[in-house]
Design a protein around this motif. Structure first.
Motif, short mmCIF file in Angstrom:
data_model
loop_
_atom_site.label_atom_id
_atom_site.label_comp_id
_atom_site.label_asym_id
_atom_site.label_seq_id
_atom_site.Cartn_x
_atom_site.Cartn_y
_atom_site.Cartn_z
N ALA A 25 -3.34 4.49 -0.78
CA ALA A 25 -2.53 5.42 -0.89
C ALA A 25 -0.94 4.67 -0.46
O ALA A 25 -0.98 3.65 -0.08
CB ALA A 25 -2.70 6.36 -0.05
N SER A 26 -0.09 5.34 -1.15
CA SER A 26 1.25 4.72 -0.95
C SER A 26 1.94 5.38 0.43
O SER A 26 1.38 6.31 1.05
CB SER A 26 2.39 5.14 -1.87
N GLU A 28 4.65 6.78 1.01
CA GLU A 28 5.02 8.33 0.56
C GLU A 28 3.85 9.26 0.60
O GLU A 28 4.21 10.48 1.07
CB GLU A 28 5.73 8.01 -0.87
N GLU A 29 2.75 8.93 -0.06
CA GLU A 29 1.60 9.92 -0.09
C GLU A 29 1.27 10.19 1.47
O GLU A 29 0.82 11.20 1.77
CB GLU A 29 0.55 9.20 -0.93
N ALA A 32 3.56 12.32 3.24
CA ALA A 32 3.32 13.74 2.68
C ALA A 32 2.17 14.13 3.40
O ALA A 32 2.31 15.50 3.66
CB ALA A 32 3.29 13.63 1.14
N GLU A 33 1.03 13.63 3.34
CA GLU A 33 -0.23 14.01 3.97
C GLU A 33 0.01 14.62 5.47
O GLU A 33 -0.47 15.48 6.13
CB GLU A 33 -1.22 13.11 3.86
N ARG A 36 2.09 17.72 5.89
CA ARG A 36 1.23 18.80 5.35
C ARG A 36 0.36 19.16 6.60
O ARG A 36 0.22 20.42 6.92
CB ARG A 36 0.58 18.43 4.28
N GLU A 52 6.98 3.53 -2.13
CA GLU A 52 6.19 3.39 -3.04
C GLU A 52 5.27 1.97 -2.78
O GLU A 52 4.28 1.47 -3.22
CB GLU A 52 6.85 2.53 -4.47
N LEU A 132 -7.04 9.22 4.35
CA LEU A 132 -6.46 9.22 3.25
C LEU A 132 -6.55 7.71 2.50
O LEU A 132 -6.72 7.64 1.16
CB LEU A 132 -4.97 9.38 3.17
#
Length: 579
Positions: A25-26, A28-29, A32-33, A36, A52, A132
């Motif tokens: 995963a990046s 950024e991801e 975001a997780e 969330r 990235e 993740l």
């Protein structure tokens, strides 16, 4: 994963844990997780290039960091992981997850060369972050069977895996194991460094298990693991509870806090189904505290009225017991047995059986119920050798190595010995240093109440004075001898090898020898220095030197060949019992 790896370094073990392919995963991801799921991360530096950056692994120990890893820097007892950021970066860390204190240290040392993701609950966030990166979710597999409790975790997980093997092997599927003794994926095993690995390693293991075709895995879940969030981000098909007795109060402070740590495993958010042994007040409380689908199991002679499954018709066998599992609502009965001695192993076997019977079918686990019942009744899955758990080394005298290292476990082990012994019980015990010292006098008192000849020696002193540890055991033993007018021999012998030799010297063929506390362990820790000793090997060696017979699967020693030409009558060592 290699089965012949006798002792791997932390870095080597971590490499073995890693899958060959990771979706990753990046940054950024990941941010975001974490946003969330409520961790409110702060990331610096901020920018498209930083976001990235790909993450292809995770590590908490700087020695295990590899290229592309997320380095999880947490506060330890002696230092903060952030103190080792230079080492992690040199090894290829792509980003860091840490707390406020760690972020300040890292920015000072590393400037803004790699992204720093800052959260308040870093240990808790480590699990979801690794999940993740390694592609783990509540439905990704393998199906996890977790076992917690003070005593019985190791044996129950071995029983679980054996039963799952008996059912799944016929479908070409394999099983895994995570616990105190070893970590296994199919036929490959490596020694464990701790009962439950850190969260980042567990999530790596889940990906490795899937890659290796592992359908289901049995896992010990310690209270330390729950308290330190090592199981964060994992989801269990079934979680099982054995019992709760005094232990680990050095960490938890009280039995209430110890209970709360265990109870956290049985939340609906962490497990689909819970199977709770309700043989005492703690078990009944655990069943009340658990949420979601809860199944109650009673294994005592006076089962709780609320129990769904009960153990009946327990019959002692020459080695082990047979018993019946009965479901109170449906009337279903299943005849089972275990080849391990002791009523407590009936409880462990019953728990393993009900956990698999309770497992809910998922995409990863399809276990036809009738195949489970057939395996229980005909495949004898609970007659297996569990290293250092009521492991029979000698037959005449009966000579057993067990991991019993707290009051309740000692009582269970000595009760099992008393139920089959025709002579006296000879016990070698110690206690670990830098651990719950309040249990030492209790263990000493139990020892002289239930054994005929007690030899107090050393276990793992760690950084504590060994004589001080022995003094705690002796205090309880001597008080019980004086106040209760007990008829038992009490000795203090160190080193442990001499204590083992002495136990065999005083034994006769009809006696029972128990080496308690160390089980499968192969080193003693004296102030950070490891001294090799394996109770199983030394007991087998001492038995053969006296000409006593050993069990078929006892460790092979240099004396094994000589023992063939000897018999117990050839021995000149003293035996008997003095008050």
């Amino acid at each position: 994963m290699s089965g012949d790896a006798a002792a791997l370094s932390i870095a080597q073990q971590d490499r073995v844990f890693r899958p060959h392919g990771v979706a990753g995963a990046s940054v950024e991801e990941l941010v975001a997780e974490l946003t969330r799921t409520g961790y409110d991360p702060l990331v610096t530096p901020v920018g498209r290039a930083a976001g990235e950056i790909p993450l292809t692994g995770a590590a908490m120990d700087p020695k295990t960091v590899g290229p592309g890893d997320l380095f999880v820097a947490v506060a330890g007892s002696r230092a903060h992981g952030a103190d080792f950021i230079a080492t992690a970066m040199a090894a290829g860390a792509a980003a860091v997850l840490t707390d406020d204190a760690g972020a300040d240290k890292i920015r000072e040392i590393a400037d803004y060369r790699i992204p720093v993701i800052q959260v308040t609950r870093v240990r808790d966030a480590a699990g979801p972050s690794a999940a993740l990166i390694y592609g783990n979710s509540s439905t990704s597999g393998p199906a996890l069977f977790g076992v917690t409790g003070t005593n019985g975790k190791t044996t129950t997980t071995y029983f679980l895996r054996s039963l799952l093997d008996a059912v799944l092997r016929r479908h070409g599927q394999s099983t895994g194991l995570i616990g105190t003794i070893e970590i296994a994926a199919g036929e490959a095993t490596i020694p464990s460094k701790m009962t439950t690995p850190e969260a980042v390693q567990l999530h790596s293991l889940m990906a490795l298990f899937r890659e290796s075709g592992i359908t289901a895995a049995a896992m010990e879940v310690s209270s330390h693991a729950i308290s330190y969030q090592r199981t964060s981000g994992l989801f269990y098909n079934v979680a099982g509870f054995t019992n709760l007795t005094q232990d680990h109060l050095d960490l938890h402070g009280s039995m209430e806090k110890y209970f709360e740590a265990k109870a956290a495993l049985f939340a609906r958010s962490r497990t689909r189904s819970s199977v709770i042994i309700v043989d005492d007040a703690w078990g009944l409380r655990m069943a009340d505290a658990a949420t979601g689908h809860v199944v109650q199991l009673a294994t005592s002679d006076e089962p709780a009225a609320s129990a769904d499954w009960v153990v009946t018709e327990v019959a002692a066998e020459p080695l082990g017991s047979s018993f019946t599992l009965m479901h109170r609502r449906t009337g279903e009965t299943i005849r089972c047995r275990t080849g391990l001695p002791g009523r407590f192993n009936v409880s462990n076997a019953a728990l393993a059986a009900v956990m698999v019977l309770t497992a809910q079918e998922t995409a990863e686990l399809r276990v036809p119920r009738q195949e489970v019942v057939s395996a229980l009744e005909h495949a004898d899955p609970f007659t297996i050798s569990v290293p250092g758990r009521m492991q029979v080394i000698g037959t005449a005298p009966a000579a057993i190595v067990d991991f019993a290292h707290n009051p309740d476990a000692m009582i269970r082990t000595l009760e099992a010995a008393a139920s089959t012994s025709q002579g006296k019980t000879i016990l070698v015990i110690g206690a670990a240093g830098e651990r719950d010292s309040a249990k030492r006098p209790l263990m000493g008192a139990i020892a002289v109440r239930m054994a005929d000849h007690v030899i107090i020696s050393d276990d793992d002193p760690h950084g504590e004075d060994p004589s001080q540890i022995r003094a705690g055991l002796l205090e309880g033993a001597r008080a019980a001898l004086d106040e209760e007018a007990l008829d038992a021999t009490l000795e203090e012998i160190t080193p442990r090898l001499d204590a083992i030799t002495r136990a065999v010297e005083v034994a006769e063929a009809e006696d029972t020898i128990i080496l308690a506390g160390r089980g499968h362990e192969v080193h003693q820790d004296f102030a950070g220095t490891k001294h090799p000793i394996d109770d199983r090997i030394e007991l087998a060696r001492a038995l053969r030197r006296r000409g006593f017979p050993t069990a078929p699967d006892a460790p092979v020693t240099a004396e094994a060949a000589d023992a063939v030409s000897l018999s117990p009558s050839d021995s000149t060592a003293e035996g008997g019992h003095t008050a």
